[in-house]
Design an enzyme around this catalytic site. Structure first.
Site, PDB file in Angstrom:
ATOM      1  N   LYS A 110       5.545  26.021  34.524  1.00 43.81           N
ATOM      2  CA  LYS A 110       5.381  24.878  35.437  1.00 43.81           C
ATOM      3  C   LYS A 110       5.448  25.324  36.895  1.00 43.81           C
ATOM      4  O   LYS A 110       4.641  24.890  37.712  1.00 43.81           O
ATOM      5  CB  LYS A 110       6.430  23.804  35.143  1.00 43.81           C
ATOM      6  CG  LYS A 110       6.061  23.011  33.902  1.00 43.81           C
ATOM      7  CD  LYS A 110       7.066  21.951  33.554  1.00 43.81           C
ATOM      8  CE  LYS A 110       6.645  21.247  32.278  1.00 43.81           C
ATOM      9  NZ  LYS A 110       7.745  20.581  31.599  1.00 43.81           N
ATOM     10  N   LYS A 189      -7.504  23.553  22.931  1.00 40.05           N
ATOM     11  CA  LYS A 189      -6.438  22.655  22.473  1.00 40.05           C
ATOM     12  C   LYS A 189      -6.585  21.304  23.180  1.00 40.05           C
ATOM     13  O   LYS A 189      -6.774  21.258  24.398  1.00 40.05           O
ATOM     14  CB  LYS A 189      -5.071  23.266  22.817  1.00 40.05           C
ATOM     15  CG  LYS A 189      -3.876  22.365  22.545  1.00 40.05           C
ATOM     16  CD  LYS A 189      -2.624  22.982  23.182  1.00 40.05           C
ATOM     17  CE  LYS A 189      -1.366  22.228  23.075  1.00 40.05           C
ATOM     18  NZ  LYS A 189      -1.050  20.949  23.383  1.00 40.05           N
ATOM     19  N   LYS A 192      -3.857  16.309  27.567  1.00 48.35           N
ATOM     20  CA  LYS A 192      -4.280  15.464  28.693  1.00 48.35           C
ATOM     21  C   LYS A 192      -4.447  16.293  29.957  1.00 48.35           C
ATOM     22  O   LYS A 192      -5.230  15.938  30.825  1.00 48.35           O
ATOM     23  CB  LYS A 192      -3.360  14.266  28.903  1.00 48.35           C
ATOM     24  CG  LYS A 192      -1.945  14.579  29.151  1.00 48.35           C
ATOM     25  CD  LYS A 192      -1.151  13.294  29.221  1.00 48.35           C
ATOM     26  CE  LYS A 192       0.324  13.561  29.150  1.00 48.35           C
ATOM     27  NZ  LYS A 192       0.766  14.458  28.074  1.00 48.35           N
TER      28      LYS A 192
HETATM   29  P1  ADP Z   1      -0.306  17.055  26.259  1.00 50.00           P
HETATM   30  O1  ADP Z   1      -0.646  18.491  25.949  1.00 50.00           O
HETATM   31  O2  ADP Z   1      -1.470  16.171  26.106  1.00 50.00           O
HETATM   32  O3  ADP Z   1       0.399  16.914  27.604  1.00 50.00           O
HETATM   33  P2  ADP Z   1       2.355  16.711  25.211  1.00 50.00           P
HETATM   34  O4  ADP Z   1       2.723  18.065  25.737  1.00 50.00           O
HETATM   35  O5  ADP Z   1       2.892  15.491  25.901  1.00 50.00           O
HETATM   36  O6  ADP Z   1       0.746  16.609  25.163  1.00 50.00           O
HETATM   37  O7  ADP Z   1       2.685  16.672  23.671  1.00 50.00           O
HETATM   38  C1  ADP Z   1       3.408  15.662  22.998  1.00 50.00           C
HETATM   39  C2  ADP Z   1       3.492  16.064  21.532  1.00 50.00           C
HETATM   40  O8  ADP Z   1       2.180  16.148  20.936  1.00 50.00           O
HETATM   41  C3  ADP Z   1       4.136  17.437  21.322  1.00 50.00           C
HETATM   42  O9  ADP Z   1       4.943  17.390  20.157  1.00 50.00           O
HETATM   43  C4  ADP Z   1       2.957  18.365  21.102  1.00 50.00           C
HETATM   44  O10 ADP Z   1       3.285  19.488  20.321  1.00 50.00           O
HETATM   45  C5  ADP Z   1       1.942  17.451  20.393  1.00 50.00           C
HETATM   46  N1  ADP Z   1       0.562  17.860  20.730  1.00 50.00           N
HETATM   47  C6  ADP Z   1      -0.036  17.715  21.930  1.00 50.00           C
HETATM   48  N2  ADP Z   1      -1.317  18.181  21.906  1.00 50.00           N
HETATM   49  C7  ADP Z   1      -1.515  18.642  20.653  1.00 50.00           C
HETATM   50  C8  ADP Z   1      -2.642  19.242  19.973  1.00 50.00           C
HETATM   51  N3  ADP Z   1      -3.817  19.456  20.595  1.00 50.00           N
HETATM   52  N4  ADP Z   1      -2.500  19.585  18.678  1.00 50.00           N
HETATM   53  C9  ADP Z   1      -1.322  19.362  18.034  1.00 50.00           C
HETATM   54  N5  ADP Z   1      -0.246  18.802  18.599  1.00 50.00           N
HETATM   55  C10 ADP Z   1      -0.314  18.441  19.897  1.00 50.00           C
END
Ligand code: ADP
Ligand code: TRP
Length: 321
Positions: A110, A189, A192
């Site tokens: 970060k 992957k 957001k």
């Molecule tokens: P983002 O990457 O969209 O910011 P977060 O980090 O808020 O998503 O993830 C929230 C939850 O969703 C976590 O447990 C994360 O491991 C899961 N997650 C997010 N993106 C994926 C993905 N592409 N495939 C599988 N699990 C995911």
């Protein structure tokens, strides 16, 4: 088994969140003692607008209830409704070597991205350790990025236990490999932060527009097509049973249909899959007081576990006098 997870209220949920995290929690409710909370204190590290954080917290609660978190089966609450977690956070800070936090990947990533290195970002894993240790869970289902945070919680718990006896249960993390990474519309992957998501509760037209943007091979309509590495197929298979997958594979192999057809099919599949959840979401969106009541009842249940633990900690550390 007690399974615990925290979810940051960070905006519109996408199908990566659903398969990687939410669905696993919903499935775990069947035969586990599940604890799920909205990590609004953690979200303060990124959301600095108060009204927005309140809105995101309620939106997340509404979404999770719609997607199947069942308040009868799970303890479901908002992190800040059990303030004892902040007390434990301070206590644990005295058992957290600086080096442990300095090695945390998520903090390093970060700050490398230019996010200001303030104290809450640095001590994020200590609050997460408090979230976990306050409720003595056995298992923490996580994405790969969170493994280290669970390990940090174990390290801190061990240091505390060495001093005061076996107070904390050491948590284990669990990763669901088959859905470890849901691909986004560009094949990376889904996240957001990459702007490549298919959201769960978007408008239909918008969803179709997004799905039409999925990157696919450029092959003539008549030609047979590869499904293994096709982003459309790889997204669709998450929603299909074995027979439906085979049928779709046959359509790819047969030729005569373009990726446009497969995209329309994918759109229909996703739209139908979430239809009952959408209806439930509309209900909760129109009954926000009911959502608040559910969260309050969940916080009361969570306190039933947290209070005896914090009292034990006050007593053994000498804070209770
Ligand atoms: P983002 O990457 O969209 O910011 P977060 O980090 O808020 O998503 O993830 C929230 C939850 O969703 C976590 O447990 C994360 O491991 C899961 N997650 C997010 N993106 C994926 C993905 N592409 N495939 C599988 N699990 C995911
Ligand atoms: N850090 C987690 C995430 O960003 C959210 C979280 C906070 C959490 N506290 C937790 C997850 C405790 C599991 C257990 O996804």
């Amino acid at each position: 088994m007690r399974v615990l997870t925290g979810i940051q209220p960070s905006g519109d949920l996408h199908i990566g969140n659903y398969f990687g995290s939410i669905k696993q929690m919903v499935d775990a409710q069947k035969d586990n003692d599940t604890f799920a909370f909205i990590a609004n204190y953690h979200a303060m590290t990124s959301v600095k607008d108060g009204a927005r954080l309140t809105e995101l917290t309620m939106q997340s609660a509404t979404d999770f209830l719609a997607l199947g978190i069942d308040p009868e089966k799970s303890t479901f609450w908002v992190q800040s409704d059990v303030k004892e977690v902040l007390e434990l956070y301070w206590v644990l800070s005295s058992f957290t070597p600086m080096g442990l936090l300095e090695r945390a990947h998520s903090y390093k990533d970060k700050t490398a991205k230019g996010i200001a290195a303030n104290h809450s970002l640095f001590s994020y894993p200590v609050l997460m350790a408090a979230d976990i240790l306050l409720y003595s869970p056995d298992i923490i289902p996580v994405g790969k990025d969170q493994i280290q945070h669970v390990e940090i919680a174990r390290d801190i718990a061990q240091k505390f236990n060495n001093e005061y006896g076996e107070i904390f249960k050491l948590p284990e993390f669990k990763i669901e490999e088959s859905v470890a990474t849901v691909p986004g519309i560009d094949g990376q992957k889904m996240s957001k932060s990459y702007n490549n998501t298919v959201n769960i509760f978007g408008e239909e037209k918008k969803q179709l527009k997004t799905i039409k943007k999925i990157v696919t091979e450029n092959v003539p309509m008549e030609a047979p097509k590869e499904y293994e590495n096709c982003n459309v197929y790889n997204m669709a298979k998450l929603f299909l049973n074995e027979d439906e997958c085979k049928e779709l594979q046959e359509r790819y192999k047969r030729g005569g249909e373009g990726h446009g057809h497969f995209k329309l099919y994918l759109h229909d599949v996703i739209w139908e899959y979430f239809r009952p959840y959408r209806e439930k979401r509309e209900y909760y969106a129109a009954h926000q007081d009911e959502v608040r009541e559910i969260l309050q009842a969940g916080a009361a249940k969570a306190k039933g576990v947290a209070l005896p633990m914090i009292e034990q900690i006050r007593s053994c550390t000498g804070i209770a006098y």
